[in-house]
Design an enzyme around this catalytic site. Structure first.
Site, PDB file in Angstrom:
ATOM      1  N   SER A  34      13.817   5.929 -13.915  1.00  5.89           N
ATOM      2  CA  SER A  34      12.734   6.586 -14.642  1.00  5.89           C
ATOM      3  C   SER A  34      12.539   8.014 -14.154  1.00  5.89           C
ATOM      4  O   SER A  34      12.411   8.959 -14.942  1.00  5.89           O
ATOM      5  CB  SER A  34      11.453   5.767 -14.467  1.00  5.89           C
ATOM      6  OG  SER A  34      10.324   6.542 -14.637  1.00  5.89           O
ATOM      7  N   SER A  35      12.551   8.199 -12.832  1.00  2.76           N
ATOM      8  CA  SER A  35      12.311   9.536 -12.287  1.00  2.76           C
ATOM      9  C   SER A  35      13.464  10.480 -12.582  1.00  2.76           C
ATOM     10  O   SER A  35      13.250  11.665 -12.834  1.00  2.76           O
ATOM     11  CB  SER A  35      12.113   9.462 -10.774  1.00  2.76           C
ATOM     12  OG  SER A  35      10.956   8.765 -10.488  1.00  2.76           O
ATOM     13  N   LYS A  62       3.013  30.006   2.307  1.00  2.00           N
ATOM     14  CA  LYS A  62       2.116  29.592   1.223  1.00  2.00           C
ATOM     15  C   LYS A  62       0.666  29.595   1.674  1.00  2.00           C
ATOM     16  O   LYS A  62      -0.217  30.071   0.957  1.00  2.00           O
ATOM     17  CB  LYS A  62       2.475  28.187   0.753  1.00  2.00           C
ATOM     18  CG  LYS A  62       3.711  28.156  -0.078  1.00  2.00           C
ATOM     19  CD  LYS A  62       3.824  26.832  -0.780  1.00  2.00           C
ATOM     20  CE  LYS A  62       4.871  26.970  -1.838  1.00  2.00           C
ATOM     21  NZ  LYS A  62       4.574  26.316  -3.060  1.00  2.00           N
ATOM     22  N   TRP A 107       7.543   0.014   3.379  1.00  2.00           N
ATOM     23  CA  TRP A 107       8.097   0.710   2.214  1.00  2.00           C
ATOM     24  C   TRP A 107       9.448   1.331   2.527  1.00  2.00           C
ATOM     25  O   TRP A 107      10.224   1.591   1.627  1.00  2.00           O
ATOM     26  CB  TRP A 107       7.116   1.756   1.676  1.00  2.00           C
ATOM     27  CG  TRP A 107       7.114   3.082   2.377  1.00  2.00           C
ATOM     28  CD1 TRP A 107       6.539   3.362   3.575  1.00  2.00           C
ATOM     29  CD2 TRP A 107       7.713   4.293   1.925  1.00  2.00           C
ATOM     30  NE1 TRP A 107       6.739   4.683   3.894  1.00  2.00           N
ATOM     31  CE2 TRP A 107       7.456   5.278   2.897  1.00  2.00           C
ATOM     32  CE3 TRP A 107       8.440   4.661   0.786  1.00  2.00           C
ATOM     33  CZ2 TRP A 107       7.898   6.594   2.782  1.00  2.00           C
ATOM     34  CZ3 TRP A 107       8.877   5.969   0.681  1.00  2.00           C
ATOM     35  CH2 TRP A 107       8.606   6.923   1.666  1.00  2.00           C
ATOM     36  N   ASP A 128       6.615  20.841 -27.003  1.00  2.00           N
ATOM     37  CA  ASP A 128       6.804  19.532 -26.373  1.00  2.00           C
ATOM     38  C   ASP A 128       7.857  19.705 -25.288  1.00  2.00           C
ATOM     39  O   ASP A 128       8.353  20.804 -25.078  1.00  2.00           O
ATOM     40  CB  ASP A 128       7.241  18.476 -27.406  1.00  2.00           C
ATOM     41  CG  ASP A 128       6.795  17.072 -26.993  1.00  2.00           C
ATOM     42  OD1 ASP A 128       6.912  16.758 -25.799  1.00  2.00           O
ATOM     43  OD2 ASP A 128       6.334  16.309 -27.848  1.00  2.00           O
ATOM     44  N   THR A 172       6.230  26.981   4.416  1.00  2.00           N
ATOM     45  CA  THR A 172       4.939  26.323   4.221  1.00  2.00           C
ATOM     46  C   THR A 172       3.818  27.229   4.701  1.00  2.00           C
ATOM     47  O   THR A 172       2.791  27.393   4.038  1.00  2.00           O
ATOM     48  CB  THR A 172       4.910  24.989   4.995  1.00  2.00           C
ATOM     49  OG1 THR A 172       6.158  24.338   4.805  1.00  2.00           O
ATOM     50  CG2 THR A 172       3.819  24.098   4.500  1.00  2.00           C
ATOM     51  N   HIS A 191      12.920  12.252   2.780  1.00  2.00           N
ATOM     52  CA  HIS A 191      12.264  13.489   3.175  1.00  2.00           C
ATOM     53  C   HIS A 191      12.013  14.436   2.011  1.00  2.00           C
ATOM     54  O   HIS A 191      10.890  14.902   1.845  1.00  2.00           O
ATOM     55  CB  HIS A 191      12.913  14.189   4.360  1.00  2.00           C
ATOM     56  CG  HIS A 191      11.898  15.094   4.959  1.00  2.00           C
ATOM     57  ND1 HIS A 191      10.909  14.643   5.783  1.00  2.00           N
ATOM     58  CD2 HIS A 191      11.604  16.387   4.708  1.00  2.00           C
ATOM     59  CE1 HIS A 191      10.066  15.621   6.038  1.00  2.00           C
ATOM     60  NE2 HIS A 191      10.467  16.704   5.402  1.00  2.00           N
ATOM     61  N   GLU A 226      11.444  13.510  -0.753  1.00  2.00           N
ATOM     62  CA  GLU A 226      10.379  12.810  -1.461  1.00  2.00           C
ATOM     63  C   GLU A 226       8.986  13.281  -1.032  1.00  2.00           C
ATOM     64  O   GLU A 226       8.097  13.414  -1.864  1.00  2.00           O
ATOM     65  CB  GLU A 226      10.522  11.296  -1.223  1.00  2.00           C
ATOM     66  CG  GLU A 226       9.354  10.449  -1.676  1.00  2.00           C
ATOM     67  CD  GLU A 226       9.242  10.331  -3.180  1.00  2.00           C
ATOM     68  OE1 GLU A 226      10.157  10.788  -3.890  1.00  2.00           O
ATOM     69  OE2 GLU A 226       8.226   9.780  -3.646  1.00  2.00           O
ATOM     70  N   ARG A 241       2.001   1.624  14.828  1.00  2.00           N
ATOM     71  CA  ARG A 241       1.660   1.430  13.423  1.00  2.00           C
ATOM     72  C   ARG A 241       2.184   0.076  12.959  1.00  2.00           C
ATOM     73  O   ARG A 241       2.979  -0.553  13.649  1.00  2.00           O
ATOM     74  CB  ARG A 241       2.215   2.562  12.559  1.00  2.00           C
ATOM     75  CG  ARG A 241       3.721   2.634  12.518  1.00  2.00           C
ATOM     76  CD  ARG A 241       4.217   3.920  11.894  1.00  2.00           C
ATOM     77  NE  ARG A 241       4.108   3.886  10.440  1.00  2.00           N
ATOM     78  CZ  ARG A 241       4.867   4.624   9.625  1.00  2.00           C
ATOM     79  NH1 ARG A 241       5.798   5.431  10.125  1.00  2.00           N
ATOM     80  NH2 ARG A 241       4.714   4.574   8.326  1.00  2.00           N
ATOM     81  N   SER A 301      -2.414  26.525  -6.469  1.00  2.00           N
ATOM     82  CA  SER A 301      -2.081  27.921  -6.776  1.00  2.00           C
ATOM     83  C   SER A 301      -2.594  28.346  -8.144  1.00  2.00           C
ATOM     84  O   SER A 301      -2.609  29.544  -8.446  1.00  2.00           O
ATOM     85  CB  SER A 301      -0.566  28.129  -6.711  1.00  2.00           C
ATOM     86  OG  SER A 301      -0.057  27.678  -5.491  1.00  2.00           O
ATOM     87  N   HIS A 321       0.836  -1.196   0.000  1.00  2.00           N
ATOM     88  CA  HIS A 321       0.000   0.000   0.000  1.00  2.00           C
ATOM     89  C   HIS A 321       0.878   1.256   0.000  1.00  2.00           C
ATOM     90  O   HIS A 321       0.703   2.155  -0.819  1.00  2.00           O
ATOM     91  CB  HIS A 321      -0.935   0.010   1.202  1.00  2.00           C
ATOM     92  CG  HIS A 321      -1.580   1.334   1.449  1.00  2.00           C
ATOM     93  ND1 HIS A 321      -2.532   1.862   0.622  1.00  2.00           N
ATOM     94  CD2 HIS A 321      -1.375   2.273   2.418  1.00  2.00           C
ATOM     95  CE1 HIS A 321      -2.901   3.052   1.063  1.00  2.00           C
ATOM     96  NE2 HIS A 321      -2.209   3.328   2.155  1.00  2.00           N
ATOM     97  N   HIS A 324      15.012  13.912  11.144  1.00  2.00           N
ATOM     98  CA  HIS A 324      13.898  13.946  12.099  1.00  2.00           C
ATOM     99  C   HIS A 324      13.069  12.660  12.011  1.00  2.00           C
ATOM    100  O   HIS A 324      12.202  12.447  12.840  1.00  2.00           O
ATOM    101  CB  HIS A 324      13.044  15.210  11.953  1.00  2.00           C
ATOM    102  CG  HIS A 324      12.267  15.317  10.691  1.00  2.00           C
ATOM    103  ND1 HIS A 324      11.985  16.511  10.084  1.00  2.00           N
ATOM    104  CD2 HIS A 324      11.707  14.393   9.889  1.00  2.00           C
ATOM    105  CE1 HIS A 324      11.280  16.307   8.998  1.00  2.00           C
ATOM    106  NE2 HIS A 324      11.102  15.023   8.850  1.00  2.00           N
ATOM    107  N   HIS A 325      13.371  11.826  11.016  1.00  2.00           N
ATOM    108  CA  HIS A 325      12.742  10.503  10.988  1.00  2.00           C
ATOM    109  C   HIS A 325      13.474   9.527  11.900  1.00  2.00           C
ATOM    110  O   HIS A 325      13.082   8.386  12.020  1.00  2.00           O
ATOM    111  CB  HIS A 325      12.736   9.948   9.560  1.00  2.00           C
ATOM    112  CG  HIS A 325      11.911  10.775   8.621  1.00  2.00           C
ATOM    113  ND1 HIS A 325      10.593  10.516   8.371  1.00  2.00           N
ATOM    114  CD2 HIS A 325      12.223  11.871   7.885  1.00  2.00           C
ATOM    115  CE1 HIS A 325      10.121  11.408   7.507  1.00  2.00           C
ATOM    116  NE2 HIS A 325      11.090  12.241   7.203  1.00  2.00           N
ATOM    117  N   TYR A 334       8.136  16.181  -0.181  1.00  2.00           N
ATOM    118  CA  TYR A 334       7.879  17.447  -0.884  1.00  2.00           C
ATOM    119  C   TYR A 334       7.665  17.192  -2.357  1.00  2.00           C
ATOM    120  O   TYR A 334       6.907  17.914  -3.011  1.00  2.00           O
ATOM    121  CB  TYR A 334       9.026  18.430  -0.631  1.00  2.00           C
ATOM    122  CG  TYR A 334       9.162  18.728   0.833  1.00  2.00           C
ATOM    123  CD1 TYR A 334       8.104  19.301   1.527  1.00  2.00           C
ATOM    124  CD2 TYR A 334      10.301  18.380   1.549  1.00  2.00           C
ATOM    125  CE1 TYR A 334       8.176  19.527   2.881  1.00  2.00           C
ATOM    126  CE2 TYR A 334      10.382  18.603   2.906  1.00  2.00           C
ATOM    127  CZ  TYR A 334       9.322  19.177   3.570  1.00  2.00           C
ATOM    128  OH  TYR A 334       9.385  19.390   4.910  1.00  2.00           O
TER     129      TYR A 334
END
Lengths: 110, 201, 627
Positions: C167-168, C329, C138, C103, C326, C251, C253, C448, C266, C74, C300-301, C255
């Site tokens: 790919s990314s 925004k 994950w 293009d 943040t 991290h 990621e 969890r 926006s 998941h 911080h993880h 964002y």
């Protein structure tokens, strides 16, 4: 062997402004010679006892850094190319160094 | 309003979409920035485990004179690469081919040296599963070796293509881009040679 | 208008082969969107099974083994196969159009990114039929992920994520080159729409963060298959290294997942508040600042891993600092809708919900920056609640808003408003029912990734509520799916012209759906929100007044005044190519072989040959072939 004579007679009109500023083959050979001399010195550094301790580490990093910068700036033409490319490369380089120095510091490995 | 547009046209770097080269070079430099993080991760793994030999051999088995020689070979291949690019810029296909082949040859020599070095180290008991030191050493130098091998293939392919006059400026496979890649592989080795070899003895 | 589109597409442009060989950024965008939607339903189904297992205490709906596979898949699916590709879908479709290009910079590389993504996704999902899916979460923490060597499960994860990473990186380099080199005349960096800016920031985040996890994944792979000792504590290896390499990627990621959604919001808020975005430069620079600071907060993880007080204090402070851009925004969005003539249609509702839910998720995120508090919350359902508020109530709501907003551009038809509002309210209520109670559960100590929980801990009621909420979300998204099917496939949607929302940006100047070459004439841009300024002028009171029919493009009737310029035959678009799909197929086969070492070497051989064939054919073929 080199084609420097051709380089001199090359009409500037045939190339865009980017390429005129590039070093000539003669200069490329000179750069390579400097790189070779630095390498020779680098190899000698560990065996010179006067350089023991932090001075040795500093010298090796310094000499390696000079070689690195010379190849990037002159052979890869970053010195003459768009500032944008410089930004991309430096962000990657400085970012990687900064992040991984912090990682190694948290392990107390450096 | 219209005068704004005119001035901006001058400031738009790439108003001409058909100018393909800067587009490719932009992506190439982005990719090289990314590669810095790749090698940064591997070099710092090596630094973390530089003394973690798990009872096996450590950096004392390095053969500095031999590695110095192969480092020198790779360094000089940067010279031949830049000469190939220089010749290509002047549309001198013969010189381009000579220098491309020379670069590929120097790269292959470096690879041969690395294979020899690896077999020597394996004989001395340093293998991938021997210790974290061995794991990180082989991963770092092996990954770099794979980059060199890919470069040699690209250089050889370009040398062959130039025989039939199919070496173009506007294709993905061109002398300038492969040149940038090759120089990058060289500067990574400059760092590896300093950090992994010279600093550890 | 539709007739005009059909004249552009020659018969050879139809059929499966045309989609396989397409290099059109719009088609590739749609491929990404459809694939992401399919994975969204699969990933959602996995979540439903997980939630069903947790409905009450001591249930045994699933085996523990199946449960581990489902929550792992998941997470993996939602992050890598849903949110990243849906962001890629929007970026592909709209980045070139928003900056006035025909293009992306590398159309074939773009196709390569898509095909590698879908093959990697299929490779990872094939694990369900080949002995079991990855089951080490994950994040795949070592040494759990290195010790499960008796099965190949975690190798599907190491290899699949690596090829997704390739790919990314390819897609990101492509988008960066596009944004820097393909902008239309006059489209300066600070006239780019916010969505284009956020796509650019995301591309940089991926380019500089993915290599870290790629190296970590490769180390895990070597540990699992070749006896390397990177994470073997008994030999002196340090499993914490994996956490660093993973979170240096992980991290930024998050964002990557949320910034494109912020970009969409926006665009949507100014359109339906009928006001310009409040403080455009602040929105842009705070997005860039989030990206930049995002590289300095990864640890911080890891506050409970014992890094020492200095590192913990440093990363705690950095995490608090990232809340500032943040917050900037959020205030800009509020400023945008303040005093506007707000039109509460479905895209606007989802964007407003995005802002609200993201504020909740952002606030619970700040509580993680406080180390002692985080130590209590670590690995509890509180964390699950937090990141679902930012990634579901945040990111997914933003993307759904984007679907409603841009669907008319994709298909020429509006999605049904009534169904859209039913979808919105069910999704909002279901979402809060599911994830709101998890805050309480987490603070009450429910860990969890837990398979079962005993009675008498006070967790049962809130878990039942959460499960009911999860099924409500299912109903909501079934309504959404029905809305799309009804509108597009059953042709029941309201037909619209170029500019159904009275939009502000370049995509609304071209037909819906856009022609292959996007713009008959390359637009010349004079200001931010250029299209709006073509349509409206300001009167003395600063109110927008519609200008009398400035250009035909502003008219819903079609592109009057433009059709006589540049026929599609006169514009050289890149030719279709099957090499990108071939090269990525080769990589996927190689990856499949790597999972099944040592006898996978045969597959690796085949894969490498196919890949090289694809890559060489690709690099030697000209971009535009003569017909």
């Amino acid at each position: 062997m080199t084609t420097d004579t051709e380089e001199l007679v090359e009409a500037p009109a045939e190339h865009d402004a980017d390429h005129i500023k590039h070093p000539t083959p003669k200069q490329y050979w000179l750069i390579a010679l400097i790189l070779a001399v630095i390498t020779a010195f680098e190899i000698a550094v560990p065996s010179i006892s006067a350089f023991d301790g932090w001075l040795r580490v500093f010298l090796l990093f310094f000499l390696g850094g000079v070689k690195f910068a010379m190849v990037v700036a002159l052979f890869m033409h970053l010195k003459f190319d768009k500032p944008l490319y410089r930004a991309f490369f430096i962000i990657g380089l400085v970012g990687a160094i900064a992040m991984f120095v912090v990682v190694l510091l948290t392990f107390r490995a450096i | 309003m219209s005068d704004v547009a005119v001035t901006d046209l001058d400031h738009t770097e790439h108003a001409d979409h058909h100018d393909v080269k800067p587009v490719r070079k932009t992506a190439m430099w982005v990719f090289l920035g990314s590669e810095c993080v790749f090698f940064g991760a591997m070099i710092s793994t090596f630094l973390l485990y530089r003394n973690t030999t798990n009872g096996g051999p450590g950096s004392e088995i390095f053969d500095i004179p031999f590695t110095s020689a192969s480092s020198f070979v790779l360094l000089m291949s940067s010279l031949t690469m830049v000469l190939a690019h220089n010749a290509f810029e002047k549309s001198d296909m013969r010189q381009t081919r000579i220098w491309l082949s020379g670069t590929a040859l120097l790269g292959a020599t470096f690879l041969a040296g690395q294979i020899f070095e690896f077999t020597e180290f394996i004989d001395k008991g340093l293998t991938l599963p021997r210790s974290p030191f061995g794991s990180s050493f082989y991963m770092l130098t092996g990954f770099h070796g794979m980059h060199v091998a890919l470069g040699v293939i690209l250089l050889a392919a370009m040398a062959v293509l130039s025989l039939s006059g199919r070496l173009y400026d506007d294709r993905g496979l061109n002398v300038e881009l492969v040149g940038l890649y090759w120089h990058f592989v060289d500067i990574v080795w400059i760092v590896i040679f300093t950090v992994v070899y010279l600093l550890q003895i | 208008m539709t007739a005009q589109v059909q004249t552009i597409r020659s018969p050879g442009d139809r059929g499966v082969w045309a989609w396989i060989t397409t290099v059109d950024h719009k088609r590739i965008g749609l491929l990404y969107a459809v694939s992401a939607a399919a994975f969204f339903f699969i990933g959602g189904l996995e979540a439903l099974l997980v939630r069903t297992q947790l409905l009450g205490p001591n249930l045994e709906v699933l085996s523990a083994e199946a449960y581990n596979q489902l929550f792992t898949m998941h997470g993996l699916t939602m992050v890598f196969l849903v949110v990243m590709p849906i962001a890629a879908a929007f970026t592909n479709y709209f980045l070139p159009i928003l900056i006035g290009a025909r293009d992306v910079a590398f159309p074939r590389l773009n196709a390569f990114s898509y095909w590698l993504f879908i093959f990697s996704g299929l490779l990872i999902y094939s694990s369900f039929f080949l002995g079991g899916a990855p089951d080490g979460a994950w994040v795949g923490y070592a040494p759990l992920s290195t010790q499960l060597t008796e099965v190949v499960r975690m190798d599907f994860w190491t290899i699949g994520l690596s090829t997704l990473g390739i790919s990314s990186i390819a897609a990101s380099a492509n988008f960066i080159a596009t944004a820097f080199t393909m902008r239309a005349p006059g489209m300066t960096m600070l006239r780019m729409p916010v969505f284009a800016w956020m796509s650019l920031v995301v591309a940089f985040l991926l380019i500089f963060s993915l290599p870290s996890v790629a190296i970590g994944l490769f180390q895990l792979f070597l540990d699992r298959n070749f006896g390397a000792l990177f994470y073997a504590a008994d030999a002196g290896g340090d499993p914490l290294l994996w956490q660093h390499l993973f979170w240096i990627f992980g991290h930024p990621e998050v964002y990557v997942l949320v910034l494109p959604a912020m970009g969409i919001v926006s665009e949507v808020l100014p359109t339906f508040a009928r006001k310009p975005l409040f403080g455009y430069p602040f929105v842009v620079f705070s997005g860039a600042a989030i990206g930049f600071i995002g590289f300095g907060v990864w640890s911080h993880h890891m506050f409970t891993s014992g890094m020492g007080p200095i590192a913990e204090a440093g990363f705690g402070v950095a995490t608090m600092i990232i809340a500032v851009p943040t917050g900037v925004k959020i205030f800009n969005w509020i400023g945008t809708i303040w005093g506007g003539k707000i039109k509460f249609n479905t895209p606007m509702l989802f964007s407003l919900a995005f802002v609200a839910m993201f504020v909740i998720g952002g606030l619970s995120g700040v509580t993680h920056a406080v180390v002692p508090s985080d130590t209590q919350q670590h690995d509890t359902y509180y964390v699950v609640a937090h990141f679902h508020y930012v990634l579901f109530g945040g990111a997914v709501f933003g993307y759904v808003s984007g679907v409603y907003y841009w669907f008319p551009k994709w298909t020429g038809r509006k999605l049904n408003e009534t169904l859209g509002k039913i979808h919105f309210w069910l999704a909002l209520i279901g979402f809060n029912l599911t994830f709101g109670p998890m805050h309480v559960l987490g603070l009450n100590g429910m860990p969890r990734r837990t398979y079962r929980y005993p009675e008498g801990l006070g967790w049962a009621n809130w878990n039942a509520v959460a499960t009911i909420g999860a099924y409500t979300i299912l109903v909501a998204f079934l309504v959404f799916a029905w809305n799309i099917v009804r509108t597009h496939y059953l042709n029941k949607g309201e037909r619209v012209g170029n500019d159904p929302w009275d939009g502000r940006t370049l995509e609304w100047t071209i037909p819906s759906p856009p022609p292959v070459h996007n713009f008959d004439e390359t637009p010349i841009v004079h200001s931010l929100d250029d299209f709006w300024h073509q349509k409206y002028a300001e009167n003395e009171e600063g109110r927008a007044v519609r200008m009398p029919a400035v250009t035909g493009a502003a008219d819903d009737q079609g592109d009057i005044g433009r059709a006589d310029h540049g026929t599609p035959e006169g514009i050289h678009m890149p030719s279709p190519s099957y090499y990108p799909a071939l090269a990525s197929l080769g990589i996927a086969i190689t990856g499949g072989g790597l999972v099944y070492l040592p006898w996978g070497f045969a597959a690796i051989g085949v894969g490498v040959v196919v890949m090289l064939w694809g890559l060489f054919g690709w690099s030697l073929e000209p971009v535009t072939k003569e017909h």
